[in-house]
Design a protein around this motif. Sequence first.
Motif, short mmCIF file in Angstrom:
data_model
loop_
_atom_site.label_atom_id
_atom_site.label_comp_id
_atom_site.label_asym_id
_atom_site.label_seq_id
_atom_site.Cartn_x
_atom_site.Cartn_y
_atom_site.Cartn_z
N THR A 40 0.70 -1.21 0.27
CA THR A 40 0.00 -0.05 -0.21
C THR A 40 1.04 1.61 0.33
OG1 THR A 40 -1.28 -1.25 0.92
CG2 THR A 40 -1.73 0.87 1.09
N LEU A 41 0.66 2.26 -1.08
CA LEU A 41 1.69 3.14 -1.03
C LEU A 41 1.03 4.96 -1.38
CD1 LEU A 41 2.93 1.63 -4.40
CD2 LEU A 41 4.31 1.18 -2.02
N ASP A 42 1.43 5.76 -0.73
CA ASP A 42 0.66 7.28 -0.65
C ASP A 42 1.30 7.13 -1.87
OD1 ASP A 42 -0.46 7.07 1.92
OD2 ASP A 42 1.45 7.68 2.87
N PRO A 67 0.98 10.78 -5.86
CA PRO A 67 0.24 12.33 -5.86
C PRO A 67 -1.18 11.76 -6.26
CG PRO A 67 2.57 11.67 -6.90
CD PRO A 67 1.97 10.64 -6.22
N GLU A 68 -1.83 12.29 -5.91
CA GLU A 68 -3.98 11.63 -5.52
C GLU A 68 -3.74 12.59 -7.25
OE1 GLU A 68 -7.91 12.21 -3.33
OE2 GLU A 68 -6.13 13.67 -2.81
N GLY A 69 -4.96 12.08 -8.23
CA GLY A 69 -5.16 12.62 -9.12
C GLY A 69 -4.67 12.10 -10.33
N ALA A 70 -3.70 11.16 -10.11
CA ALA A 70 -2.99 10.74 -11.72
C ALA A 70 -3.78 9.93 -11.63
CB ALA A 70 -1.52 10.22 -11.29
N THR A 71 -3.89 9.77 -13.52
CA THR A 71 -4.16 8.80 -14.09
C THR A 71 -3.44 7.57 -14.47
OG1 THR A 71 -6.00 9.58 -15.39
CG2 THR A 71 -5.75 8.00 -16.34
N ASP A 72 -4.34 6.73 -14.46
CA ASP A 72 -3.13 4.91 -14.31
C ASP A 72 -3.32 5.10 -15.23
OD1 ASP A 72 -1.99 2.58 -13.85
OD2 ASP A 72 -2.70 1.41 -12.45
N LEU A 73 -2.40 4.39 -16.71
CA LEU A 73 -2.91 4.23 -17.74
C LEU A 73 -2.87 3.09 -18.34
CD1 LEU A 73 0.52 6.41 -19.70
CD2 LEU A 73 -2.10 6.87 -19.36
N LEU A 74 -2.21 1.32 -17.18
CA LEU A 74 -2.66 0.46 -17.38
C LEU A 74 -4.17 0.56 -16.74
CD1 LEU A 74 0.68 -1.32 -16.14
CD2 LEU A 74 -0.31 -0.59 -18.56
N VAL A 81 -6.54 7.49 -9.51
CA VAL A 81 -5.70 7.17 -8.61
C VAL A 81 -6.26 7.62 -7.00
CG1 VAL A 81 -4.62 5.08 -9.49
CG2 VAL A 81 -3.88 7.20 -8.61
N ALA A 82 -6.42 7.14 -6.16
CA ALA A 82 -6.37 8.07 -5.42
C ALA A 82 -5.39 7.94 -4.47
CB ALA A 82 -7.03 7.20 -4.44
N ALA A 83 -5.08 8.97 -3.01
CA ALA A 83 -4.11 9.00 -2.80
C ALA A 83 -3.28 7.81 -2.32
CB ALA A 83 -3.64 10.23 -2.04
N ARG A 84 -3.91 7.07 -2.13
CA ARG A 84 -3.61 5.73 -1.50
C ARG A 84 -4.16 4.30 -2.59
NH1 ARG A 84 -4.58 5.11 4.45
NH2 ARG A 84 -2.83 6.61 4.02
N LEU A 85 -2.24 3.53 -3.11
CA LEU A 85 -2.44 2.96 -4.24
C LEU A 85 -2.61 1.40 -3.52
CD1 LEU A 85 -2.22 2.27 -7.10
CD2 LEU A 85 -0.11 2.64 -7.42
N VAL A 86 -3.02 1.00 -3.70
CA VAL A 86 -1.95 -0.62 -3.37
C VAL A 86 -1.82 -1.56 -4.51
CG1 VAL A 86 -3.45 -2.64 -2.06
CG2 VAL A 86 -4.59 -1.13 -1.51
N LEU A 87 -1.50 -1.64 -4.74
CA LEU A 87 -0.38 -2.40 -5.80
C LEU A 87 -0.07 -4.51 -4.92
CD1 LEU A 87 3.18 -1.47 -7.35
CD2 LEU A 87 0.42 -1.21 -7.81
N PRO A 88 -0.81 -5.05 -6.03
CA PRO A 88 -0.45 -6.75 -5.31
C PRO A 88 0.83 -7.40 -6.31
CG PRO A 88 -2.11 -6.51 -7.66
CD PRO A 88 -1.72 -4.86 -7.47
N PRO A 89 1.22 -8.33 -5.21
CA PRO A 89 2.13 -9.21 -5.79
C PRO A 89 1.88 -9.12 -7.44
CG PRO A 89 0.94 -10.40 -4.15
CD PRO A 89 -0.19 -9.55 -4.88
#
Length: 687
Positions: free
Chosen positions: A639-641, A643-650, A655-663
């Motif tokens: 779980t990562l902090d 920048p809020e409001g960026a667009t995930d190209l994939l 995205v919100a200010a908190r991003l959860v990345l799976p393995p």
Amino acid sequence: MTDATPRRIRLDALAFGGDYNPDQWPEEVWHEDVRLMREAGVNLVSLPVFSWPQLETSPGVYDWEWLDRVIEVLWAGGIRIDLATATATPPAWLVRAHPEMLPWDADGRRLEFGSRQAYCPSSPVWREHVGRMARAMAERYGQHPAVALWHISNEYGDHVARCWCPESAAHFRRWLEARYGDLDGLNEAWGVNVWGQRYTAWTQIEPPRRATGPVNPTQLLDFERFGSDALLELFRIEVDVLREVTPELPVTTNFMSLFRELDYWRFAEHEDLVTDDAYPDPADPHAHVPAALNYGLMRSLKGGQPWLLLEQAASAVSWRDVNVPKAPGRMRVDSLQAIAHGSDGAMFFQWRQARYGQEKFHSAMLGHRGESSRSFQETAALGRELQRLAAVRGTRVRSRVALVVDWDSWWATSATESLPSQRLSWLQQTRDWHAALHALGHPVDTVRATGPFEGYDLVVVPNLYVTDAAQAAALEAYAVGGGTVVVGPFSGVVDTTEKVHPGGAPGPLRALLDIEVDEPWPVADGSVERIALDGARYDAPVWTEWIEAGHEASVVAGFAGGVLDGRPAITRRSHGAGTAWYLGAVLEIDGLVAVMRRALAHAGLPARDRTDPHLEAVTRADDRTDYTFVLNHGPRELTLDVPEGATDLLADGVVAARLVLPPLGVAVLASPRASKPPFITLSDTTE
């Protein structure tokens, strides 16, 4: 055009594809290959890397028709070609006609034909035929619209990086005469009064073959320089031919990451596009960390220009003792890591898995099971995903930290046994310093010791054993101008002829650092020394030094225990508007993280409070947009902090200010370009 104005690859998308060996398959398979390539999104293939014997079947007798047909089949399918000059290895008829062109090892044994690179780089016969074959390829195919790029030879130095044959010996003598002018100059440079090694005729000089005891270290260093230069001369023969016949087409040769045998700074000066072959070990959970250093070198070799990952494995390789396959998702994150670090594509060895030969168990985009194979399913999915990332093509990585890579120091500290310790490794030291910066959240460019350093807030020099006045002046000017520089142990020791600098280390770095190294103090096997820094103690299991700090240098940390107890271990000197640090010990990774954290703070750069070696964030950017690749190389969710409001190209979402990345998860965050690249940290909610 000149070497200073690189020609661009003829491709309008991120490159995706691999080595193609159609001569290993019947012609009906070619059409099936193109169908599946189109299905997978392939737009570039490399061929015919090892096909010289099939193209020139006997001296001067060519069979172009099969390659003509292959090229037309590919071009009809919309697939461009990284066209190899086919000079990666000689045909048997050439070797048997000229056995004198075969290489020798250091024990004087001639190496036989039966593998690849069966040539002496200095052989005039080989050089003549290489130039002739390159010209034949250029004249036949140089105007074909399918050709996107020239691919010269293949992985120079992989099997034969040095040769000790009589032809190489004669070439070495000519190289030495050009370098030193006369025998007096050579004798002075080599310090021949030690052990009675004075030469009175050039013919008395041989390559440094196995001898009765330790060999002259300057002779060893010069032979390393010569060996790299000999292969560079061979490369330039083809470069010159291709630029004469096809001046508009770019040229490359595939590098092998951070590779000891060849000075890639010098090779890159003569090519248009840097390409790399990278094979991080799937069995190593931290293999992505040295891979990031390799990619930092690749993008730096031509001043930050995009490069191209030309080879990687879809799954297992065939040349390790144990060839572990890549787990599902690993190939994807490995590919996207290279793109994050500036590669304008992801290529593989190879397209279709071979049924015979030395590489039949090396994985491919299209495995033995064909389109049902896991490797095809995963590479096809990657091909579709790369289309989402078209906007990053041509952008550059934003890095504020640079690491000095110097081949002279690498060669000099690894070629001789006449050192205070054989445990001090230039490569390991360099990787460890990079790993500390990687853990703290910084992608790292590489630079020569003479710079340029503009645009960097921090420059680190893990080891600069061979140091000259120009390097010292460049580093000092960088510090005076406001930069922060950190120099590692056993630096500034000898000049370019392996003579210890007057007064000893740090030689010409003395004015920068304001220290004296009275004596190196290597650590005995099984022992550990320690330094005390910020209330903690860190292990130095390999190397320490007896340091005297000058009046302008302050002591940041001292040794704790042992003979050096209380003596300086880390010093810092305010130098003009900047600062120069010296670390007089080889520290394990936790100690290096602590030192680099201090240096980053002094340079005004952020650092992660909490570190995870599996987390990586790299930003590519153009004038308007930051593209921040966030990668989770590990087996657990992060779980990562961010920048809020960026667009995930994939993921087609904001995205919100908190991003959860799976393995093995990846996000590519697009946001308006900021004055500083986004800095990604672990959230407090991450366990």
